[in-house]
Design a protein around this motif. Structure first.
Motif, PDB file in Angstrom:
ATOM      1  N   ALA A 233      70.349  28.006  44.492  1.00 45.80           N
ATOM      2  CA  ALA A 233      70.071  26.823  43.657  1.00 45.80           C
ATOM      3  C   ALA A 233      70.112  25.564  44.513  1.00 45.80           C
ATOM      4  O   ALA A 233      69.272  24.679  44.387  1.00 45.80           O
ATOM      5  CB  ALA A 233      71.085  26.740  42.526  1.00 45.80           C
ATOM      6  N   ILE A 234      71.112  25.505  45.382  1.00 42.81           N
ATOM      7  CA  ILE A 234      71.224  24.357  46.294  1.00 42.81           C
ATOM      8  C   ILE A 234      70.516  24.740  47.590  1.00 42.81           C
ATOM      9  O   ILE A 234      70.942  25.663  48.292  1.00 42.81           O
ATOM     10  CB  ILE A 234      72.707  24.008  46.569  1.00 42.81           C
ATOM     11  N   GLN A 235      69.428  24.042  47.894  1.00 44.68           N
ATOM     12  CA  GLN A 235      68.668  24.327  49.122  1.00 44.68           C
ATOM     13  C   GLN A 235      69.348  23.577  50.260  1.00 44.68           C
ATOM     14  O   GLN A 235      69.185  22.355  50.398  1.00 44.68           O
ATOM     15  CB  GLN A 235      67.231  23.844  48.960  1.00 44.68           C
ATOM     16  N   ARG A 236      70.123  24.317  51.045  1.00 46.92           N
ATOM     17  CA  ARG A 236      70.916  23.675  52.104  1.00 46.92           C
ATOM     18  C   ARG A 236      70.076  23.498  53.354  1.00 46.92           C
ATOM     19  O   ARG A 236      69.643  24.482  53.976  1.00 46.92           O
ATOM     20  CB  ARG A 236      72.182  24.495  52.358  1.00 46.92           C
ATOM     21  N   ASN A 237      69.855  22.245  53.718  1.00 49.95           N
ATOM     22  CA  ASN A 237      69.075  21.903  54.911  1.00 49.95           C
ATOM     23  C   ASN A 237      70.021  21.809  56.090  1.00 49.95           C
ATOM     24  O   ASN A 237      70.850  20.889  56.160  1.00 49.95           O
ATOM     25  CB  ASN A 237      68.362  20.569  54.699  1.00 49.95           C
ATOM     26  N   ALA A 238      69.881  22.765  57.022  1.00 48.54           N
ATOM     27  CA  ALA A 238      70.794  22.844  58.158  1.00 48.54           C
ATOM     28  C   ALA A 238      70.044  22.604  59.454  1.00 48.54           C
ATOM     29  O   ALA A 238      68.832  22.851  59.540  1.00 48.54           O
ATOM     30  CB  ALA A 238      71.432  24.232  58.195  1.00 48.54           C
ATOM     31  N   CYS A 239      70.777  22.160  60.481  1.00 55.81           N
ATOM     32  CA  CYS A 239      70.183  22.012  61.805  1.00 55.81           C
ATOM     33  C   CYS A 239      69.975  23.400  62.403  1.00 55.81           C
ATOM     34  O   CYS A 239      70.907  24.208  62.450  1.00 55.81           O
ATOM     35  CB  CYS A 239      71.085  21.171  62.702  1.00 55.81           C
ATOM     36  N   LYS A 240      68.764  23.668  62.869  1.00 55.00           N
ATOM     37  CA  LYS A 240      68.441  24.982  63.455  1.00 55.00           C
ATOM     38  C   LYS A 240      69.251  25.233  64.709  1.00 55.00           C
ATOM     39  O   LYS A 240      69.474  26.370  65.079  1.00 55.00           O
ATOM     40  CB  LYS A 240      66.957  25.012  63.857  1.00 55.00           C
TER      41      LYS A 240
ATOM     42  N   ARG B 120      69.799  20.222  48.495  1.00 52.89           N
ATOM     43  CA  ARG B 120      69.005  19.612  47.409  1.00 52.89           C
ATOM     44  C   ARG B 120      68.642  20.669  46.372  1.00 52.89           C
ATOM     45  O   ARG B 120      68.371  21.820  46.723  1.00 52.89           O
ATOM     46  CB  ARG B 120      67.734  18.993  47.989  1.00 52.89           C
ATOM     47  N   ILE B 121      68.638  20.250  45.105  1.00 52.53           N
ATOM     48  CA  ILE B 121      68.277  21.163  44.016  1.00 52.53           C
ATOM     49  C   ILE B 121      66.854  20.859  43.579  1.00 52.53           C
ATOM     50  O   ILE B 121      66.562  19.732  43.180  1.00 52.53           O
ATOM     51  CB  ILE B 121      69.276  21.010  42.850  1.00 52.53           C
ATOM     52  N   GLU B 122      65.990  21.853  43.670  1.00 49.77           N
ATOM     53  CA  GLU B 122      64.579  21.653  43.308  1.00 49.77           C
ATOM     54  C   GLU B 122      64.271  22.301  41.961  1.00 49.77           C
ATOM     55  O   GLU B 122      63.272  21.974  41.336  1.00 49.77           O
ATOM     56  CB  GLU B 122      63.644  22.267  44.379  1.00 49.77           C
ATOM     57  N   VAL B 123      65.125  23.246  41.523  1.00 58.10           N
ATOM     58  CA  VAL B 123      64.864  23.971  40.271  1.00 58.10           C
ATOM     59  C   VAL B 123      65.551  23.267  39.104  1.00 58.10           C
ATOM     60  O   VAL B 123      66.350  22.348  39.291  1.00 58.10           O
ATOM     61  CB  VAL B 123      65.364  25.438  40.373  1.00 58.10           C
ATOM     62  N   ASP B 124      65.228  23.734  37.894  1.00 54.66           N
ATOM     63  CA  ASP B 124      65.880  23.227  36.695  1.00 54.66           C
ATOM     64  C   ASP B 124      67.382  23.508  36.789  1.00 54.66           C
ATOM     65  O   ASP B 124      67.786  24.676  36.930  1.00 54.66           O
ATOM     66  CB  ASP B 124      65.261  23.976  35.500  1.00 54.66           C
ATOM     67  N   HIS B 125      68.207  22.457  36.768  1.00 54.51           N
ATOM     68  CA  HIS B 125      69.647  22.619  37.022  1.00 54.51           C
ATOM     69  C   HIS B 125      70.363  21.366  36.533  1.00 54.51           C
ATOM     70  O   HIS B 125      69.799  20.257  36.642  1.00 54.51           O
ATOM     71  CB  HIS B 125      69.859  22.799  38.547  1.00 54.51           C
ATOM     72  N   PRO B 126      71.587  21.514  36.014  1.00 51.91           N
ATOM     73  CA  PRO B 126      72.291  20.323  35.530  1.00 51.91           C
ATOM     74  C   PRO B 126      72.503  19.250  36.603  1.00 51.91           C
ATOM     75  O   PRO B 126      72.619  18.071  36.270  1.00 51.91           O
ATOM     76  CB  PRO B 126      73.635  20.859  35.041  1.00 51.91           C
ATOM     77  N   PHE B 127      72.553  19.637  37.870  1.00 50.33           N
ATOM     78  CA  PHE B 127      72.808  18.653  38.928  1.00 50.33           C
ATOM     79  C   PHE B 127      71.539  18.273  39.694  1.00 50.33           C
ATOM     80  O   PHE B 127      71.622  17.686  40.777  1.00 50.33           O
ATOM     81  CB  PHE B 127      73.878  19.168  39.908  1.00 50.33           C
ATOM     82  N   LYS B 128      70.381  18.611  39.117  1.00 48.81           N
ATOM     83  CA  LYS B 128      69.130  18.209  39.780  1.00 48.81           C
ATOM     84  C   LYS B 128      69.099  16.681  39.884  1.00 48.81           C
ATOM     85  O   LYS B 128      69.470  15.987  38.929  1.00 48.81           O
ATOM     86  CB  LYS B 128      67.917  18.695  38.989  1.00 48.81           C
ATOM     87  N   GLY B 129      68.688  16.174  41.041  1.00 51.53           N
ATOM     88  CA  GLY B 129      68.708  14.717  41.248  1.00 51.53           C
ATOM     89  C   GLY B 129      69.882  14.282  42.114  1.00 51.53           C
ATOM     90  O   GLY B 129      69.964  13.134  42.530  1.00 51.53           O
TER      91      GLY B 129
END
Ligand SMILES: N[C@@H](CCC(=O)N[C@@H](CSCO)C(=O)NCC(=O)O)C(=O)O
Ligand SMILES: [Zn+2]
Ligand SMILES: [Zn+2]
Length: 207
Positions: free
Chosen positions: A106-113, A122-131
């Motif tokens: 649900a949380i798309q974690r952007n990490a350093c490669k 970041r949350i891109e799907v329908d989710h209470p914490f979107k935004g």
């Protein structure tokens, strides 16, 4: 150290040592943030060409998280993670070094490669914490960020190998620094999730 030896080291250290490290910002007591703090930059751990993220405000709901997905500093049992509105976050250098570590989460974690540090989730799907984006303020060189407010997903550390007979030591340590412990999120956040779900389940809902 690569992932498996690191996990074995952390397991042995935290299971057998007298005082497992919960998190460096919690072990020796919590330093209160600054109510007027206006934000700052986060940096990954690469020695050069660091990924840089600029936050335009302080964070909210900062908390220790014992879940298996949030980024933790070396040897710590817990992550410390807070949220910030998505429009207050921008990647200001070396964005090309970022990748999403688990696209199914649900949380798309952007990490350093290169260094593995998580810069934002970041949350891109329908989710209470979107935004809201999830961030680790310890990646900043400034002080004044909101201090941790509670400890979440405490029992989740057992799923990752922590000795269940030692879990009360962990809960007591959190209490001694003034943090309540929960095995999900805090009651106000769980209430917010439930309210969102109730709204969504209403036949007339447009959520
Ligand atoms: N026991 C699991 C729990 C994982 C979990 O549900 N984590 C929460 C909190 S992360 C920040 O507080 C969550 O919302 N996860 C969604 C996601 O990570 O995409 C475990 O330990 O893995
Ligand atoms: Zn890096
Ligand atoms: Zn987490």
């Amino acid at each position: 150290m690569s992932a498996l030896p690191q996990r074995i080291f952390t397991y042995v250290r935290n299971t057998f040592a007298m005082a497992p490290s919960l998190h460096p910002s919690i072990d020796n007591g919590i330093k209160k943030g600054d109510a007027n703090f206006a934000g700052g930059k986060l940096f990954c751990h690469c020695p050069s060409n660091k990924v840089e993220v600029t936050l335009g405000s302080n964070v909210l709901h900062n908390h220790a998280c014992g879940c298996s997905k949030c980024w933790k500093p070396k040897s710590a049992l817990f992550s410390v993670v807070g949220v910030i509105p998505t429009d207050k976050l921008s990647v200001t250098a070396n964005q090309q070094k970022l990748h999403i570590i688990d696209k199914s989460a649900a949380i798309q974690r952007n990490a350093c490669k290169e260094c593995g540090v998580h810069l934002f989730g970041r949350i891109e799907v329908d989710h209470p914490f979107k935004g809201l984006d999830f961030v680790h303020t310890e990646l900043s060189d400034k002080s004044g960020w909101q201090e941790p407010q509670f400890a979440a997903f405490v029992s989740s550390i057992i799923e990752q190998g922590f000795d269940p007979s030692q879990i009360d030591t962990v809960r007591s340590k959190f209490k001694s620094v003034g943090l309540e412990t929960y095995d999900v999120l805090s009651p106000p956040l769980m209430d917010a999730i439930a309210t969102y779900t109730a709204q969504k389940n209403k036949p007339s809902s447009k959520l």
